[in-house]
Design a protein around this motif. Structure first.
Motif, mmCIF file in Angstrom:
data_model
loop_
_atom_site.group_PDB
_atom_site.id
_atom_site.type_symbol
_atom_site.label_atom_id
_atom_site.label_comp_id
_atom_site.label_asym_id
_atom_site.label_seq_id
_atom_site.Cartn_x
_atom_site.Cartn_y
_atom_site.Cartn_z
ATOM 1 N N ILE A 253 35.094 32.721 40.413
ATOM 2 C CA ILE A 253 36.110 33.023 39.117
ATOM 3 C C ILE A 253 36.413 34.283 38.872
ATOM 4 C CG2 ILE A 253 35.561 33.329 36.380
ATOM 5 C CD1 ILE A 253 33.082 30.906 36.619
ATOM 6 N N ALA A 254 35.063 35.253 39.252
ATOM 7 C CA ALA A 254 35.858 36.599 39.684
ATOM 8 C C ALA A 254 37.782 37.246 40.376
ATOM 9 C CB ALA A 254 35.430 37.665 40.373
ATOM 10 N N GLU B 182 40.108 35.529 38.068
ATOM 11 C CA GLU B 182 40.497 36.299 37.438
ATOM 12 C C GLU B 182 41.418 36.989 38.518
ATOM 13 O OE1 GLU B 182 37.889 38.107 34.974
ATOM 14 O OE2 GLU B 182 38.035 35.991 34.242
ATOM 15 N N ASN C 83 27.711 34.904 50.127
ATOM 16 C CA ASN C 83 27.648 33.198 49.717
ATOM 17 C C ASN C 83 26.892 32.304 50.625
ATOM 18 O OD1 ASN C 83 28.885 34.429 47.232
ATOM 19 N ND2 ASN C 83 30.539 33.206 47.569
ATOM 20 N N GLU D 139 30.193 32.559 40.213
ATOM 21 C CA GLU D 139 30.547 33.944 39.045
ATOM 22 C C GLU D 139 31.756 35.009 40.317
ATOM 23 O OE1 GLU D 139 26.124 34.717 37.633
ATOM 24 O OE2 GLU D 139 26.766 36.744 38.478
ATOM 25 N N LYS E 7 24.812 30.282 42.098
ATOM 26 C CA LYS E 7 25.231 30.386 40.792
ATOM 27 C C LYS E 7 26.444 32.227 41.162
ATOM 28 C CE LYS E 7 21.897 29.711 37.299
ATOM 29 N NZ LYS E 7 20.775 30.876 36.763
ATOM 30 N N ARG E 8 25.240 32.838 42.145
ATOM 31 C CA ARG E 8 26.070 34.352 42.474
ATOM 32 C C ARG E 8 28.191 33.594 43.451
ATOM 33 N NH1 ARG E 8 28.357 37.993 40.851
ATOM 34 N NH2 ARG E 8 28.243 39.625 42.036
#
Ligand SMILES: Nc1nc2c(ncn2[C@@H]2O[C@@H]3COP(=O)(O)O[C@H]4[C@@H](O)[C@H](n5cnc6c(=O)[nH]c(N)nc65)O[C@@H]4COP(=O)(O)O[C@H]3[C@H]2O)c(=O)[nH]1
Length: 710
Positions: A251-252, A255, A232, A248, A244-245
């Motif tokens: 978020i992953a 999850e 990152n 993401e 952005k990645r």
């Protein structure tokens, strides 16, 4: 001549006048005259003489009379003297005879005296010999007396020691028993701990593996996170796209965390599915079996029984078929709630499937019959509860159940086997018409049925005035009666005379002993009052049996006090018989109760003595006046050496504590003699009299008094 004539004339005239005649003519013839004159004179003289003689004769007659009288008196006296003489002569004769006899007797006595003197002389000689001999004997006797005393002392010491040893042995035996029990408990506890430890270790090992796995996963995740952070950073550094990645990836990550949480919930749900019934939330068969194993182990440790009750709803299929499965499910859920309401948290209510439920109760009584009765009581409660109407959605529904029960003890210790037994018993309940409970063991069923019927009758007995008190005499070593024991009898309208051994335990379990015991105490007080007014009976002491439950009531002292006052009896004539075991239930409370009753004058006897722990430690703290040797020791006292030893120990213990001791169940003279020889002088038993109804008892005592006075 003339003068003669004159004289003659005078005589004639005198004669004539004496004769009362006139001198006649011719009289004057002179010769004649002179003769006449002479005759006249002579006549006169004669007359005079005659007169004198007459006087004299009269005097003589008087004198004669007197003489005759005196002679008569003398005659009488002479006759009396003759009689007196005869008597004297007779007495003399008798005296002589007596003297002769005395003489003979004297001679005999003299002879005898002579003989006696000879004998005395011989005896004196013999005595001298004997005296020497006696002196020897006395010396020997004195030596023997000393030796005997020493032996007696040694024997006494030995008996005391034997008694102490018996007590010490008992205490040791008790302690050993306790130790063994404790050791057995520890072994079981250790086994359980070992098992639990093993389980824990297994679980720990599993957890360790799981932890390792989690740690590994976390490590992996952390590594991956670190890589991601680097990536990152690199990306952030390189371009905004990379940010952005990162977002993401965050978020992953979130999850992933969520998925992990989901997995935990899933695991719990899986666990619930494995051990609990989804419809009712009750433990399922698996968990029930697991708990059963634990319950067996605990029952083995404590000795307490337990029960497994298999419950099946009657005609459940009909409900499913008519109203559908949803209604069936509602009924099952409500049944589960009702079963939980009937049991304690420590009990287990499980659903095996369909309409089959199981209730497991642990911690029941150690006594099988009592445990059976406890199980029956809960079973009846369940049946009554399941018999109440249900509201299924809008439908009111009525259902019943059948229960089969199997007690833990003696079933072979297999959970599956016990379940099978309870199931079989449940089918017997169905066969018996449903809405009922049956035990697997038919004997238990019979016993419980009989007990239930007897208990029903017992409840009616007091109102029906079916109880009587019988009286049994207690005597001392001179057969003098000093006391009486009151013993209850139940005169059942169908069963006839029922002995206390058959109904007192049941009365104690059911609590009926409280009103029955009060009736016994009151009847005894009424009888004591009647005896108090009878000179022959007023010295009798009446012993009354008191049950443990009765004795431990909080108001027991007040009850006794009120009866004593109400019936105005002398409390010293009332003796309460309490068993050792009932005192040991709560010794401190027992001492307080007994002391309070002793203060109002009531006495105590310790019944069935020798069957409990007989510990001197508590015995000396109890305000009792008498120990009662249990009849089980008296029965074989003449032949059984251990009974002999126990009885001797009890007597010694009573003496050392300054207590009276009485033996019950004395049936033979040999038993009485043995007890007397050992120092027990108070007895009760068939040797003297059986327990009798009051009329026969009064008649017996009056007869004894009559015989004494004859
Ligand atoms: N074989 C034999 N037996 C003899 C002899 N002499 C007396 N017995 C019996 O021995 C028992 C003595 O009473 P217990 O030990 O107090 O034992 C009593 C007592 O524990 C209890 N009991 C009796 N009456 C009452 C009562 O009014 N209240 C309470 N709570 N218990 C009672 O029931 C027990 C049994 O009473 P019972 O059947 O009347 O039995 C009585 C009596 O009839 C004998 O020479 N040979």
């Amino acid at each position: 001549m003339h003068r003669v004539a004159t004289e003659a004339k005078k005589k004639i005239y005198a004669t004539a006048s004496v004769l009362g005649q006139q001198p006649k003519k011719g009289w004057l013839n002179m010769k004649r005259l002179s003769e006449l004159a002479e005759l006249g004179v002579a006549n006169k003289e004669l007359a005079f003489q005659n007169e004198e003689k007459g006087k004299r004769a009269a005097e003589l007659a008087i004198a004669n009379n007197e003489l005759a009288f005196q002679n008569g008196e003398k005659g009488k006296r002479a006759a009396e003297l003759v009689i007196a003489n005869k008597e004297l002569a007779f007495q003399n004769e008798e005296k002589e005879k007596r003297a002769a006899e005395l003489d003979i007797a004297n001679k005999e006595l003299a002879f005898q005296n002579q003989e006696k003197e000879k004998r005395v002389a011989e005896l004196v000689t013999a005595n001298k010999g004997l005296a020497v001999h006696n002196e020897e004997k006395e010396k020997r006797a004195a030596e023997l007396a000393i030796a005997n005393k020493e032996l007696a002392f040694q024997n006494e010491e030995k008996e005391k020691r034997a008694a102490e040893l018996v007590i010490a042995n008992k205490e040791l035996a008790f302690q050993n028993e306790e130790k063994e029990k404790r050791a057995a408990e520890l072994v079981i506890a250790n086994k359980e701990l070992a098992f639990q430890n093993q389980e824990k270790e297994k679980r720990a090992a599993e957890l360790a593996i799981a932890n390792k796995e989690l740690a590994f996963q976390n490590e992996e995740k952390e590594k991956r996170a670190a890589e991601l952070v680097i990536a990152n950073q690199e990306l952030a550094f390189q371009n905004g796209e990379k940010e952005k990645r990162v977002a993401e990836l965050v978020i992953a990550n979130q999850e992933l965390a969520f998925q992990n949480e989901e997995k935990g919930i899933l695991a719990t749900e899986l666990n619930n599915l494995a051990f609990y019934d989804t419809l009712t939330g009750l433990p399922n068969r698996r968990l029930l079996l697991d708990r059963l194993h634990h319950a067996f182990a605990s029952s083995e440790r404590s000795g307490q029984d337990g029960v497994l009750m298999f419950i099946d709803l009657d005609k459940f299929k009909d409900l499913n078929d008519t109203l559908g499965h949803n209604f069936g499910d509602l009924l099952l859920q409500q049944t589960a709630q009702r079963l939980k309401a009937c049991t304690r948290d420590s009990d287990t209510v499980a659903r095996l499937g369909g309409d089959e439920f199981v209730v497991m109760l642990a911690d029941l009584s150690k006594q099988p019959i009592e445990a059976g009765l406890q199980a029956k009581a809960v079973g009846d409660k369940i049946l009554a509860m399941l018999n109440q109407p249900y509201l299924l959605a809008t439908h009111e529904y009525h259902s019943t159940a059948s229960i089969g029960a199997a007690l833990f003890k003696n079933h072979g210790r297999s959970a599956e086997e016990l379940l099978k037994r309870a199931d079989i018993a449940m089918y017997q309940a169905k066969k018996a018409g449903r809405d009922t409970l049956r035990f697997f063991n038919p004997r238990m069923q019979e016993v419980i049925n009989a007990r239930i019927s007897l208990e029903g009758d017992l409840r009616k007995a007091l109102e029906g005035l079916q109880f009587r008190l019988y009286y049994q005499i207690q005597v001392d070593s001179s057969h003098h009666r000093f006391g009486v024991e009151a013993l209850i009898r139940w005169i059942h309208p169908d069963r006839g005379l029922v002995n206390p051994a058959q109904f007192i335990p049941l009365a104690e379990e059911s609590g009926l002993i409280l009103p029955i015991g009060h009736w016994v105490l009151e009847t005894a007080c009424i009888q004591l009052k009647l005896w108090q007014e009878d000179v022959l009976m007023r010295d009798l002491v009446l012993a009354v049996n008191i049950s443990a439950v009765q004795f431990h009531q909080v108001d027991f002292v007040a009850q006794v006090q009120s009866l004593v006052q109400h019936h105005a009896i002398n409390p010293a004539r009332l003796k309460l018989e309490i068993t050792e075991s009932s005192l040991l239930k709560n010794i401190e409370n027992a001492i307080t109760t007994m002391t309070a009753l002793k203060d109002i004058g009531v006495g105590f006897s310790l019944d069935d003595f020798g069957t409990g722990y007989s510990s001197l430690q508590y015995l000396k703290r109890l305000p009792i006046s008498q120990l009662k040797i249990d009849q089980s020791f008296v029965r074989d006292i003449v032949t059984d050496s251990s009974d002999k030893a126990i009885v001797c120990a009890i007597i010694a213990m009573a003496h050392s504590l300054n207590l009276d001791v009485i033996a019950e169940g004395v049936e033979t003279e040999e038993q009485r003699q043995f007890l007397l020889d050992k120092g027990c002088s108070h007895y009760q038993g068939h040797l003297f009299s059986k327990p009798l109804p009051i009329t026969e008892f009064d008649a017996l005592l009056s007869q004894v008094e009559r015989l004494k006075n004859e």
